[in-house]
Scaffold this motif. Structure first.
Motif, short mmCIF file in Angstrom:
data_model
loop_
_atom_site.label_atom_id
_atom_site.label_comp_id
_atom_site.label_asym_id
_atom_site.label_seq_id
_atom_site.Cartn_x
_atom_site.Cartn_y
_atom_site.Cartn_z
N UNK A 21 -1.68 -24.56 1.59
CA UNK A 21 -2.42 -24.06 0.43
C UNK A 21 -3.61 -23.20 0.84
N UNK A 22 -4.02 -23.27 2.10
CA UNK A 22 -5.20 -22.54 2.56
C UNK A 22 -4.87 -21.09 2.90
N UNK A 23 -3.59 -20.74 2.99
CA UNK A 23 -3.19 -19.40 3.38
C UNK A 23 -2.54 -18.66 2.22
N UNK A 24 -2.84 -17.38 2.12
CA UNK A 24 -2.11 -16.54 1.17
C UNK A 24 -0.70 -16.35 1.71
N UNK A 25 0.23 -15.91 0.87
CA UNK A 25 1.60 -15.68 1.37
C UNK A 25 1.65 -14.74 2.57
N UNK A 26 0.82 -13.69 2.56
CA UNK A 26 0.83 -12.76 3.68
C UNK A 26 0.23 -13.39 4.93
N UNK A 27 -0.86 -14.14 4.77
CA UNK A 27 -1.45 -14.84 5.92
C UNK A 27 -0.47 -15.86 6.48
N UNK A 28 0.23 -16.54 5.60
CA UNK A 28 1.20 -17.55 6.05
C UNK A 28 2.29 -16.89 6.89
N UNK A 29 2.69 -15.69 6.47
CA UNK A 29 3.70 -14.96 7.24
C UNK A 29 3.17 -14.62 8.63
N UNK A 30 1.92 -14.18 8.71
CA UNK A 30 1.31 -13.86 10.00
C UNK A 30 1.29 -15.09 10.89
N UNK A 31 0.86 -16.22 10.34
CA UNK A 31 0.74 -17.46 11.12
C UNK A 31 2.11 -17.93 11.61
N UNK A 32 3.10 -17.90 10.73
CA UNK A 32 4.41 -18.41 11.09
C UNK A 32 5.16 -17.48 12.05
N UNK A 33 4.73 -16.23 12.14
CA UNK A 33 5.37 -15.27 13.04
C UNK A 33 5.02 -15.50 14.51
N UNK A 34 3.92 -16.21 14.78
CA UNK A 34 3.49 -16.39 16.18
C UNK A 34 4.53 -17.20 16.93
N UNK A 35 4.99 -16.67 18.06
CA UNK A 35 6.05 -17.29 18.85
C UNK A 35 5.51 -17.84 20.16
N UNK A 36 5.58 -19.16 20.32
CA UNK A 36 5.17 -19.77 21.58
C UNK A 36 6.07 -19.35 22.73
N UNK A 37 7.35 -19.17 22.43
CA UNK A 37 8.29 -18.75 23.49
C UNK A 37 7.92 -17.38 24.03
N UNK A 38 7.63 -16.43 23.13
CA UNK A 38 7.23 -15.10 23.59
C UNK A 38 5.90 -15.15 24.33
#
Length: 602
Positions: A21-38
């Motif tokens: 709930x603390x993230x806007x949809x666009x911010x949530x997309x940015x956060x979820x895009x971060x890849x630990x593998x990469x």
């Protein structure tokens, strides 16, 4: 052979669920895009090599960066230039009396070598190596033994007091470092400030033995060091993604590529973060109001920030006109790095950065004032800065886990770097994939907001309040000897004007209003940051020594200790008067900037 790490996303996904709930949809997309593998793949590829400034191995890591950034559709440019750098080669201390013992260690970048036959002298113990210690014991012709890391301020003090060599007592490990006080490549005026005295860093175990010997009587030793220092062609790599609205303006995300040894944490982890932020921002390129410039410096470790200083000097006018902020990246995501409360920050950027640390890591960033370090080469221009490093290991963690002992980098602090900092042990196994993912999320969100927000999120009211607080402290210390009330009155008026500007900034709804606010905020930085973080010359780089708040007025602390009839008091008073005029002028310009914005915004 390196194997791709098995990443446990359970804690990360759980955190996302709790904070969704603390993230806007666009911010949530940015956060979820971060890849630990990469991220871990990048750390491995970058830290395959020992990246001495200007070396072939550094160039190999740069080729990987260039190829990766080009794949994300960034415009990539590499600049190469001559810089003055130094490489330590060998160091040994031979105790010759009252016993015969050899002690190994490391010398420092830009320190001179001893003569081939070495430098033999008596050792004197000077504790922390402060000015009082040097003034109490005669260091002339001596090898000075001091506690702590090889610091440029202490090295310069040893030069000034006639020492012939320095011995720094580190912790369980001897750490690499650099001892020049000159920021960047020396000029004709600063070349005489290069280190004149050879030095060695040794372990606490060996240092303890030396301390005990000096307590019992006279100790002599031969210092043998070998270094190389001179001109070297080094690179700066710059990748640019242009904004869609404010097309010439840009956010600068930067970190050094050179390293001590393999430098997986320092600075491979930060370089990996920069690549991952580049990938994510490229996916959102159509939403960028202003551009993103990602810069990798050489010359950080071996040239006292030669790369960032060169870039500031060479592109001064472009930076002054178009750079909205500098985000620095150093030593991220290490094992045990759970403390995110102490990162260095400016008053005007603290609230903005703190919000993202809170939302991602659920920690309160109190922040500490910037030290004079870490490629902060842009204060004279007046560019606001966010972070030097971000996450650190809490002091005391090693009491439960010996593998997490810390190195104190910033004096008394509740956190520090891992024991492997600036040693051959700074390898990929010291990186925690989840910690690096967390740090990258914070950097990605901050970068995204700065590139996409309608108005820049800087609060210069906090800067003015900080100026007023420091002026009042100096006024109290002065006790009527030097009157700062006119400056305090100006600052008070500025605080009230900035509170009005903040209210207008919050109401900005269109580009015309945003342009008025953003122009004012950039001009405020150019007026106020040079007087709060530098000695005031916008075109020079201050020395790499501690710098106090309002540095041009700090001599008031010395003035009050002098006789009013002395020449020194009168000379110093005249200098302070000129410096107070400089501050008054900067405050007046800031008031004019705000008044103009308030008129245009109403």
């Amino acid at each position: 052979m390196w194997e791709r790490p098995v990443i446990t996303f359970k804690s990360i996904l759980s955190e996302f669920a709790d904070m969704r709930s603390h993230f806007s949809p666009l911010e949530r997309k940015v956060v979820e895009d971060v890849s630990s593998t990469l991220l871990m793949q990048h750390v491995h590829e970058i830290s395959k090599y020992v990246r001495l400034s200007g070396s072939e191995d550094e160039a190999r890591s740069l080729e990987y960066l260039k190829a990766t950034l080009a794949g994300y559709d960034f415009k990539v440019e590499e600049y190469r230039f001559e810089a003055y750098v130094g490489y330590p080669e060998m160091a040994e201390l031979q105790i010759t009396f009252p016993e015969s013992v050899k002690i190994g260690g490391v010398t420092a970048a830009l320190a001179p070598s001893t003569p081939e036959a070495g430098t033999t002298a008596e050792i004197v113990y000077l504790g922390l190596g402060d000015e009082e210690a040097f003034s109490t014991l005669d260091a002339r012709g001596k090898l000075v033994l001091v506690e702590g890391l090889a610091e440029p301020e202490i090295a310069k003090r040893a030069d000034n007091h006639g020492a012939v060599g320095q011995i720094f007592i580190n912790d369980e490990y001897a750490h690499e470092g650099i001892v020049s006080v000159v920021w960047g490549t020396p000029t004709h005026e600063t070349r005489s400030l290069l280190p004149m005295t050879p030095c060695i860093s040794i372990t606490e175990k060996d240092g303890k033995h030396l301390r005990e010997l000096t307590k019992k009587g006279k100790v002599t030793a031969k210092l043998l060091t070998k270094t190389w220092r001179g001109w070297k062609t080094i690179p700066v790599l710059c990748a640019h993604l242009r904004g869609r609205v404010e097309r010439d303006k840009y956010v600068m995300l930067a970190g050094h590529i050179d390293s001590w040894h393999y430098g997986a944490m320092d600075n491979g982890s930060a370089n990996a973060m920069m690549l991952e932020v580049a990938r994510i921002m490229s996916k959102h390129r159509n939403r960028l109001r202003r551009g993103l410039r990602i810069v990798f410096w050489s010359g950080h470790s071996h040239g006292r920030y030669a790369g960032s200083a060169w870039y500031a000097d060479t592109f001064w006018h472009d930076l002054e006109k178009n750079c909205v902020v500098h985000i620095n990246a150093d030593s991220l995501g290490s094992k045990g790095a759970t403390c995110l409360t102490e990162a260095e920050i400016m008053p005007e950027t603290r609230e903005f950065a703190s919000a993202f640390v809170k939302r991602v890591a659920d920690q309160e960033l109190s922040g500490r004032r910037f030290s004079r370090a870490g490629d902060q080469s842009f204060w004279g221009i007046g560019i606001p800065s966010i972070f030097m490093a971000l996450s650190e290991i809490p002091v005391g963690a090693g009491e439960e886990n010996a593998d997490l002992k810390t190195v104190a980098l910033f004096g008394p602090s509740p956190s520090g770097a891992g024991w492997w900092w600036h040693t051959p042990e700074d390898t990929v196994d010291k990186i925690d994939a989840e910690n690096l993912n967390r740090d990258t999320r914070i950097y990605a969100l901050i970068t995204h907001a700065l590139c996409t927000d309608l108005t820049l999120p800087f609060n210069y009211q906090r800067t003015a309040e900080d100026i007023e607080r420091n002026l009042k402290e100096l006024q109290h210390i002065s006790n009527g000897i030097f009157d700062l009330q006119p400056l305090i009155d100006r600052t008070d008026r500025l605080i009230h004007a900035l509170s009005k500007l903040n209210r207008i900034a919050r109401r900005a709804k269109n580009r015309r209003q945003a342009d008025v606010i953003n122009t004012a905020l950039m001009r405020l930085g150019r007026a106020l940051i040079p007087i709060t973080h530098t000695s005031g010359n916008r075109y020079e780089h201050d020395l790499a020594v501690p710098i106090p708040p309002l540095p041009s007025l700090d001599r008031i602390r010395q003035l009050v200790k002098l006789s009013k009839e002395s020449d020194e008091f009168k000379f110093m008073s005249h200098g302070l008067r000129r410096n107070s005029n400089m501050l008054a002028d900067a405050l007046d310009r800031a008031l004019e900037i705000v008044d103009r914005a308030l008129r245009a915004g109403n």
